[in-house]
Write an enzyme that holds these catalytic residues in place. Structure first.
Site, mmCIF file in Angstrom:
data_model
loop_
_atom_site.group_PDB
_atom_site.id
_atom_site.type_symbol
_atom_site.label_atom_id
_atom_site.label_comp_id
_atom_site.label_asym_id
_atom_site.label_seq_id
_atom_site.Cartn_x
_atom_site.Cartn_y
_atom_site.Cartn_z
ATOM 1 N N HIS A 96 18.021 30.779 -17.525
ATOM 2 C CA HIS A 96 17.995 29.604 -17.248
ATOM 3 C C HIS A 96 18.900 28.382 -17.783
ATOM 4 C CE1 HIS A 96 16.483 25.724 -14.734
ATOM 5 N NE2 HIS A 96 17.663 26.443 -13.851
ATOM 6 N N LYS A 100 21.692 25.817 -20.261
ATOM 7 C CA LYS A 100 23.091 25.681 -20.702
ATOM 8 C C LYS A 100 23.815 25.414 -21.544
ATOM 9 C CE LYS A 100 20.757 25.013 -15.474
ATOM 10 N NZ LYS A 100 19.649 25.215 -15.459
ATOM 11 N N ASP A 125 33.724 25.953 -31.531
ATOM 12 C CA ASP A 125 33.869 25.619 -33.091
ATOM 13 C C ASP A 125 32.691 25.481 -33.721
ATOM 14 O OD1 ASP A 125 36.706 26.694 -31.750
ATOM 15 O OD2 ASP A 125 37.084 24.094 -32.584
ATOM 16 N N HIS A 170 18.138 16.401 -10.380
ATOM 17 C CA HIS A 170 18.337 18.136 -10.689
ATOM 18 C C HIS A 170 18.175 17.240 -12.859
ATOM 19 C CE1 HIS A 170 19.876 21.601 -12.377
ATOM 20 N NE2 HIS A 170 18.636 21.831 -11.480
ATOM 21 N N LYS A 224 16.553 16.880 -16.034
ATOM 22 C CA LYS A 224 14.547 16.954 -16.502
ATOM 23 C C LYS A 224 14.769 16.216 -17.382
ATOM 24 C CE LYS A 224 16.826 21.348 -14.800
ATOM 25 N NZ LYS A 224 16.856 21.386 -13.839
ATOM 26 N N ASP A 262 7.471 6.100 -25.183
ATOM 27 C CA ASP A 262 6.827 5.098 -26.372
ATOM 28 C C ASP A 262 8.289 4.510 -26.178
ATOM 29 O OD1 ASP A 262 5.102 5.514 -25.886
ATOM 30 O OD2 ASP A 262 4.066 5.774 -28.409
#
Length: 486
Positions: free
Chosen positions: A224, A226, A231, A404, A406, A411
Site C-alpha cells: 500500500h 506510495k 537520484d 483520500h 491521510k 498542536d
C-alpha cells in the site's frame, strides 16, 4: 455396506468437529485482540466451512515462505547499512520540540535511527500539481528512479508520467517500478508493462493474486506504499495513487478523489530508499541498498530545513509501529488535534486515546468523506460516531469528493502524512509508510489544507445524529462487530 456408510458418516462428523476445534484452538492461541478473535469465532460457528476457508486465507499474517526467507536474509546487511548511516552524524537531528519528542524517541528506539534534518519539503494538494512536478523531476533524473504504488491506472496525466519514465530509461536512467498486483490489475492488463520493459524499466508485480496462492500467504496483505525516489535525493510520498482522478472510479458515485503528497529534497530520500530496497528485495530477491548521503554533493539546509522521521510498517518491519506512533501522537496533544482519513475504523486503543484527548480539553476534529467507496467501511465507521460526539470530538463530513488524504496535525507543530488509513488493515497488516515532521512551518501549511477541507465539509450535528433511523443503528452495529476484520 450399511456399517461401512455408518463408519464413514461418523468419521466425517468427527473430522468436521475436529477441524472446527482445531481452528478454534489456533485462534485462541494466537496473540490477537479479543474483538478480532470473537469476530472470527462467530463467523466460523455460523458459517463453518466458509469461515474456516476465510480464516486460513485472511485470518493470519503470513508473507509466504519465499518472501519470509528473503525478509530474514536481508536484515543482516540492512543492519550493517543502518550502522554505516549512523556515522553520518551531520544528517541527524539532535533535538525536537516538546510535542514531538516522545514520538521521535519511540521511532529511534524501535527503528534504530533518529529523524533526519536539513530537508526541503513541499506539500502538494492537487493531482495536477503532483503529476506535473513528478514529470519535471523525472525529466531531470540522471542516475536512478524507483517507484512503488498500490494503484497505477493508465489514463490522463498518468500516461505523461509513464512516457517520461520510459524516456528516462531510454537515456540510461536505471528505473524500477514496483506495483501491487491487486491494486494495479488494470495496469498489468494494459500494454504498458510490455512497453515499459521494452524501454528498459524493471517492472515487478508485487504480491501476486490468484486462487492457487490462497493458502500460501494472506491474500489481503497488500503493498500500500506510495513512494517515488529520484537520484537518491528527491522523494515523494503521501496518499495519492498513480491515477488521474478525472478517469478513476467515475462510476463509484463518490466524486473525484482528493489527495495530498509531500515532495522532499535531502537526506530523507536515503531513509525512504532503504524502505524501498527492503520491499524490492522481499519481492525480487535482489539487493539494491542506497548509498549513504554525501554532504559534498547533497546540500543540507540545517537552519531552515525540516526534520523528518520515516515510519515503515508491514511484515519484516517493527510490529505495531504505526499504531504505537499514532497513539503517541494523540496522547502528546495539548491544544489541538486534527485528523483526516478516508476510512475510519480505529482500534479500541486509538478510539479511547482520541476520546480521552477531547475529554481533557484538546480541540479534536476528524475529517472523513461523506460518501465512501467501501460500503462496509462506511457503515462500520459510523458505529464510532456516537462515542466520539459524546466525548466532544468534532466530526466533519467532506462533501467535495472522496477525501483520500491521510494526515494528523498535533498542536500545529507535529505532522504525520503518508499512506496510513485509520483502519485495522493499515494499522496491523499492509505495507505502509508515514512521514513524521517536526516543524511549525509545515504544520501551518498542513493546517491551511485541513481548514480548506473543513470549509468544504458539514459538521455532524449530535442531536440530528441521535435521531437517525433505527435500521441505521442496527446496520452500524452489525458492521461494527466485524470492524476488527476490515
Amino acid at each position: 455396506m450399511t456399517t461401512f456408510y455408518t463408519v464413514i458418516s461418523w468419521l466425517s462428523v468427527f473430522g468436521y468437529w475436529l477441524l472446527i476445534a482445531g481452528v478454534t484452538l489456533r485462534i485462541l492461541m494466537k496473540r490477537r485482540a479479543v474483538p478480532s478473535a470473537m469476530a472470527w469465532l462467530l463467523i466460523i460457528y455460523i458459517l463453518p466451512l466458509v469461515g474456516i476457508i476465510a480464516y486460513l486465507s485472511f485470518g493470519e499474517l503470513h508473507l509466504g515462505k519465499r518472501r519470509a526467507e528473503r525478509a530474514k536474509a536481508m536484515w543482516p546487511s540492512t543492519a550493517r547499512w543502518l550502522s554505516e548511516l549512523k556515522e553520518c552524524q551531520h544528517i541527524f537531528a539532535n533535538s525536537n520540540s516538546e510535542v514531538a519528542s516522545p514520538l521521535f524517541q519511540l521511532c529511534e528506539r524501535r527503528q534504530g535511527i533518529n529523524g533526519v534534518k536539513g530537508n526541503q519539503l513541499q506539500l502538494l494538494t492537487t493531482t495536477d500539481d503532483t503529476l506535473k512536478a513528478l514529470v519535471r523531476d523525472i525529466e531531470l533524473a540522471r542516475h536512478n528512479i524507483e517507484m512503488v504504488f498500490y494503484i497505477w491506472q493508465p489514463g490522463g496525466l498518468v500516461d505523461q508520467v509513464a512516457e517520461s519514465l520510459m524516456a528516462a530509461a531510454r537515456r540510461g536512467v536505471h528505473c524500477r517500478l514496483l506495483l501491487d498486483s491487486a491494486g494495479s490489475k488494470q495496469f498489468f492488463r494494459s500494454p504498458y508493462p510490455a512497453m515499459m520493459r521494452n524501454a528498459g524499466i524493471e517492472v515487478v508485480e508485487a504480491l501476486k493474486v490468484n486462487v492457487f496462492r490462497m493458502f500460501l500467504r494472506r491474500m489481503d496483505l497488500r503493498q500500500h506504499r506510495k513512494i517515488v525516489l529520484i537520484d537518491n535525493y528527491v522523494a515523494y510520498t503521501g496518499s495519492m495513487n498513480m491515477v488521474d482522478p478525472r478517469f478513476f472510479k467515475q462510476d463509484a458515485g463518490v466524486g473525484q478523489w482528493i489527495d495530498m503528497m509531500a515532495r522532499m529534497e535531502g537526506p530523507v530520500a536515503t531513509t525512504l530508499g532503504i524502505v524501498y530496497a527492503c520491499d524490492w528485495e522481499i519481492e525480487t530477491g535482489k539487493r539494491i541498498l542506497p548509498p549513504p548521503p554525501d554532504a559534498n554533493i547533497m546540500p543540507f539546509e540545517e537552519e531552515t530545513g525540516h526534520t523528518i522521521q520515516v515510519i515503515a510498517s508491514g511484515p519484516g518491519f517493527p510490529e505495531e509501529m504505526i499504531h504505537q506512533a499514532l497513539l503517541t501522537a494523540v496522547y502528546a496533544a495539548r491544544e489541538q488535534l486534527i485528523m483526516t482519513t478516508p476510512y475510519f475504523v480505529p482500534s479500541d486503543d486509538l478510539l479511547h486515546a482520541i476520546c480521552t484527548a477531547a475529554q481533557r480539553g484538546v480541540d479534536v476534529s476528524i475529517i472523513v468523506p461523506r460518501e465512501n467507496d467501501s460500503m462496509m467501511v462506511r457503515w462500520a465507521s459510523r458505529a464510532f460516531f456516537t462515542e466520539l460526539l459524546n466525548a466532544g470530538v468534532k466530526i466533519y463530513q467532506f462533501e467535495g469528493g472522496l477525501l483520500h488524504s491521510k494526515s494528523v496535525l498535533v498542536d500545529g507543530q507535529l505532522s504525520l502524512v503518508g499512506t496510513v488509513n485509520l483502519d485495522m488493515r493499515s494499522l496491523w497488516l499492509n505495507f505502509e509508510i508515514t512521514l513524521v515532521i517536526d516543524d511549525d512551518g509545515f504544520g501551518a501549511d498542513l493546517a491551511q489544507v485541513q481548514d480548506d477541507y473543513i470549509a468544504r465539509s458539514a459538521l455532524l450535528d449530535g442531536e440530528l445524529w441521535n435521531k437517525r433511523p433505527l435500521w441505521h443503528r442496527v446496520t452500524e452495529r452489525l458492521f461494527y462487530f466485524f470492524s476488527p476484520l476490515l
